[in-house]
Design an enzyme around this catalytic site. Structure first.
Site, PDB file in Angstrom:
ATOM      1  CE  LYS A  96      43.767  10.078  52.062  1.00 59.53           C
ATOM      2  NZ  LYS A  96      44.847  10.459  51.153  1.00 59.53           N
ATOM      3  CG  ASP A 102      53.137  11.993  53.303  1.00 56.93           C
ATOM      4  OD1 ASP A 102      52.209  12.785  53.559  1.00 56.93           O
ATOM      5  OD2 ASP A 102      53.098  11.160  52.369  1.00 56.93           O
ATOM      6  CD1 TRP A 113      49.966   5.881  48.566  1.00 56.24           C
ATOM      7  CD2 TRP A 113      51.102   7.800  48.339  1.00 56.24           C
ATOM      8  NE1 TRP A 113      49.229   6.714  47.769  1.00 56.24           N
ATOM      9  CE2 TRP A 113      49.910   7.909  47.611  1.00 56.24           C
ATOM     10  CE3 TRP A 113      51.980   8.882  48.349  1.00 56.24           C
ATOM     11  CZ2 TRP A 113      49.559   9.041  46.892  1.00 56.24           C
ATOM     12  CZ3 TRP A 113      51.642  10.013  47.638  1.00 56.24           C
ATOM     13  CH2 TRP A 113      50.438  10.094  46.927  1.00 56.24           C
ATOM     14  CB  ALA A 141      48.410  12.055  54.375  1.00 55.13           C
TER      15      ALA A 141
END
Ligand code: LMR
Length: 389
Positions: free
Chosen positions: A242, A207, A126, A209
């Site tokens: 999300k 991470d 990302w 997400a």
């Protein structure tokens, strides 16, 4: 005095939102920013979120500050959802943060304060990862993760690169639903990288997400759980954007899994001090919603059913894309095995811009597509436009 500043480029991903909105062509397709959309093109508010919001409006007793750590109940419930058995009973320092980005920034600030020199970042990643770490003053070192033309994880090269990390270096890993590639490590690969991290004395920063959009809520956290049982210390950045559809509410948390309670307390005070000098205290609304959903059996069951339906919609579109695009790009059959919202297509920037100019199909120039942005009814047409490149 402001003349000392030079104009900064727009964030390329966020700029796409504006470009898409300004396009007046009918039938435009947004495969840009990672946001879930349903078959009507809307980003729905989860039913359980709406219900929790109603209850909050009726019952919330105050809007007074929550304090820099946030709500401990939210933190406990989210930790349980994310880490299950692997996290239970573990000495942990948790802080509620403004979204997953807020969690990553606090993690980066903590690493800088600890004197961590380098953070290893798999490529591609990302784009904001490197920017956040550099802003905190960390040195970003990269390891190969994904071969775009071959559409496969370069695990041997990744391990070889991480073998050269110095003790105390941090390593960023995506728990699942890798952004931007959708590619993931197998269980064996998670075990191997966890063992390497433990052996070399590295600090993992995971991470997470997109929990729930890949193979399922528990499955998407399985690698992280394997890692947690293998390493003495880890940082975990959780985003609720999300998984709970709370994008604009900026809801997330940073956790440090520690080897004992005393260290956890010290880490917590450092995270709280860093938060205090940054945004002072986290927003509450999204965290209060998540906490209510996770603490109420009926709301939780409804939320789980809804995210599962979303996951299945994305998986079905993956199937169709894999079948359609592999006619031209054989390697893209792997879209089927990839997971979550994204895949990274082997396209040139000029091809991406051509799709945008000629067909109003929007995606970042990297070639990443947000599969969760596609409606079933438009898949065949979108495939045809890709094949016409
Ligand atoms: C994305 O990658 O599209 C999302 O994580 C949204 C963002 O903030 O970039």
């Amino acid at each position: 005095m402001f003349d000392a500043l030079t104009r900064q480029p727009d964030d390329p991903l966020l700029a796409l939102i504006g470009l898409f909105r300004a396009d007046e062509r009918a039938g435009k397709v947004d495969l840009g920013v990672g946001v879930y959309r349903d078959e009507t093109g809307a980003t729905p508010i989860f039913r359980a979120v709406k219900e929790a919001e109603k209850r909050l409006v009726e019952t919330q007793p105050t809007k007074a500050y929550v304090g820099p750590e946030g709500d401990p109940l939210f933190l406990d419930r989210l930790w349980e959802l994310t880490t299950g058995d692997a996290g239970r009973g573990r000495a942990t320092a948790g802080l509620q943060t403004p979204g997953g980005s807020g969690a990553l920034r606090l993690a980066a600030d903590l690493l800088a304060r600890m004197g961590t020199k380098g953070i290893w970042l798999g490529l591609p990643s990302w784009p904001n990862h490197a920017s956040i770490f550099k802003s905190a003053g960390l040195e970003v070192v990269t390891y190969p993760f994904f071969d775009v033309p071959a559409q496969s994880v370069q695990f041997d090269r990744m391990m070889e690169a991480l073998g050269g990390a110095a003790p105390g270096d941090a390593v960023l890993l995506h728990a699942s639903c890798h952004n931007p590639t959708g590619a993931n490590l197998t269980d064996d690969q998670w075990r191997a990288v966890s063992a390497l991290i433990a052996e070399k004395g590295l600090l993992p920063l995971v991470d997470i997400a997109y929990q729930g959009y890949g193979r399922g809520l528990d499955e998407d956290a399985a690698g992280l759980r394997t890692l947690l049982t293998a390493v003495p210390e880890a940082l975990v950045a959780v985003s609720c954007s999300k998984s709970f559809g709370l994008y604009r509410e900026r809801t997330g948390a940073i956790y440090a899994a520690c080897s004992n309670a005393e260290t956890a307390l010290s880490v917590r005070t450092n995270l709280a001090a860093l938060a205090r000098t940054s945004y002072s205290m986290p927003p509450d609304h999204g965290a209060a919603i998540v906490s209510m959903i996770l603490g109420d059996a009926a709301l939780k069951a409804d939320w789980m059913a809804e995210i599962e339906a979303m996951r299945l919609r994305v998986t079905a579109i993956r199937e169709r894309l894999a079948a359609g695009l592999s006619g031209r790009w054989q390697v893209l059959t792997s879209i089927r095995e990839q997971e979550g919202m994204f895949s990274l297509l082997p396209l040139e920037e000029a091809q991406v811009l051509k799709l945008r100019a000629e067909h109003a199909i929007y995606m970042p120039t990297s070639g990443r597509i947000n599969i969760a942005g596609l409606k079933t009814a438009e898949v065949d047409d979108v495939i045809a436009k890709f094949l016409s490149l």
